[in-house]
Motif scaffolding. Structure first.
Motif, short mmCIF file in Angstrom:
data_model
loop_
_atom_site.label_atom_id
_atom_site.label_comp_id
_atom_site.label_asym_id
_atom_site.label_seq_id
_atom_site.Cartn_x
_atom_site.Cartn_y
_atom_site.Cartn_z
N ILE A 51 84.95 50.58 59.67
CA ILE A 51 85.89 50.47 60.71
C ILE A 51 85.61 51.23 61.93
CG2 ILE A 51 88.41 50.39 61.23
CD1 ILE A 51 88.88 49.95 58.22
N ARG A 52 85.51 50.60 63.09
CA ARG A 52 85.24 51.50 64.33
C ARG A 52 85.91 50.65 65.53
NH1 ARG A 52 79.87 49.28 63.16
NH2 ARG A 52 79.38 47.71 64.73
N LYS A 53 86.26 51.62 66.49
CA LYS A 53 86.82 51.21 67.81
C LYS A 53 85.95 49.89 68.29
CE LYS A 53 89.81 54.76 69.66
NZ LYS A 53 90.17 55.41 70.95
N SER A 92 87.50 41.67 70.28
CA SER A 92 88.41 41.09 69.42
C SER A 92 88.65 39.53 69.32
CB SER A 92 89.71 41.72 69.23
OG SER A 92 90.40 41.44 70.47
N GLN A 112 94.55 50.48 71.46
CA GLN A 112 93.47 50.82 70.70
C GLN A 112 92.89 49.58 69.77
OE1 GLN A 112 94.78 54.31 68.66
NE2 GLN A 112 93.69 55.62 69.90
N HIS A 113 91.76 49.16 69.95
CA HIS A 113 91.39 48.06 69.15
C HIS A 113 90.33 48.57 68.06
CE1 HIS A 113 93.24 45.34 72.09
NE2 HIS A 113 92.81 46.23 73.07
N TYR A 114 90.38 47.79 66.78
CA TYR A 114 89.40 48.45 65.74
C TYR A 114 88.88 47.13 65.28
CZ TYR A 114 91.76 52.70 66.45
OH TYR A 114 92.14 54.22 67.10
N SER A 139 94.87 45.66 66.55
CA SER A 139 95.02 46.45 67.55
C SER A 139 96.52 47.37 67.76
CB SER A 139 95.19 45.45 68.90
OG SER A 139 93.95 44.81 69.00
N LEU A 192 92.29 47.64 57.07
CA LEU A 192 92.49 47.79 58.60
C LEU A 192 93.91 48.31 58.93
CD1 LEU A 192 91.23 44.41 59.77
CD2 LEU A 192 90.52 46.72 60.80
N TYR A 239 93.82 52.13 57.86
CA TYR A 239 93.15 53.06 58.74
C TYR A 239 93.98 53.14 60.03
CZ TYR A 239 89.51 53.93 61.90
OH TYR A 239 88.57 55.01 62.93
N CYS A 240 94.60 52.10 60.43
CA CYS A 240 95.48 52.11 61.77
C CYS A 240 96.62 53.06 61.46
CB CYS A 240 96.04 50.94 62.15
SG CYS A 240 94.74 49.98 63.27
N VAL A 259 95.45 56.64 61.63
CA VAL A 259 95.47 56.87 63.29
C VAL A 259 96.87 57.16 63.91
CG1 VAL A 259 94.63 55.68 65.44
CG2 VAL A 259 93.05 55.60 63.56
#
Length: 147
Positions: free
Chosen positions: A4-6, A12, A40-42, A55, A90, A93-94, A97
């Motif tokens: 998972i990354r920006k 997207s 931020q978008h991942y 996002s 996802l 992860y968010c 963050v």
């Protein structure tokens, strides 16, 4: 290998279009606030292939009293990979963050067919269902974060 990354908002769009805005013009994939510096978008990649997106927007909902809120939008996993835990990865992860950014609460508008998925991740429904024109029935859902 799953990573998972920006990503950029534009990166997207193919997944947003396929999963969330199928049959609509590609410009329906642009969300207000996509290009703000606070958004931020991942992307979740299987090897180097984008399979899922999410996002995070710095947006408050008046339903909640917490001052520091963030909104998740545009969470989607390509259909052939749904049910593999990618969406859960996802969201989690968010959450990390967002927690690291000293936020108190995450909220979002969940599609009716996704509410059970989010409830399993500890999110609560607030209020009654509502219709987003051209998209369908949604629920406001939320979760308080703690360190």
């Amino acid at each position: 290998m799953i990573t998972i990354r920006k990503i950029t908002a534009e990166a997207s769009y193919p997944v947003r279009h396929e999963v969330l805005r199928k049959g609509k013009p590609i410009d329906a994939c642009l969300f207000e606030g996509d290009d703000l510096p606070t958004t931020q978008h991942y992307g979740l990649f299987e090897d180097d292939s984008l399979q899922g997106i999410i996002s995070v927007f710095e947006t408050s909902n008046p339903l909640f009293t917490e001052i520091r809120q963030k909104q998740i939008r545009g969470m989607a996993v390509l259909e052939h990979n749904q049910g593999k835990g990618y969406g859960k990865q996802l969201v989690q992860y968010c959450e990390k963050v967002i927690l690291d950014s000293d936020c108190e609460l995450i909220w979002f508008n969940a599609r009716e067919n996704a509410k059970g998925f989010y409830q399993k991740l500890g999110y609560t429904i607030e209020g009654t269902p509502f219709n987003i024109e051209g998209i369908g029935i949604h629920y406001v859902m939320w979760k308080k974060l703690s360190t």
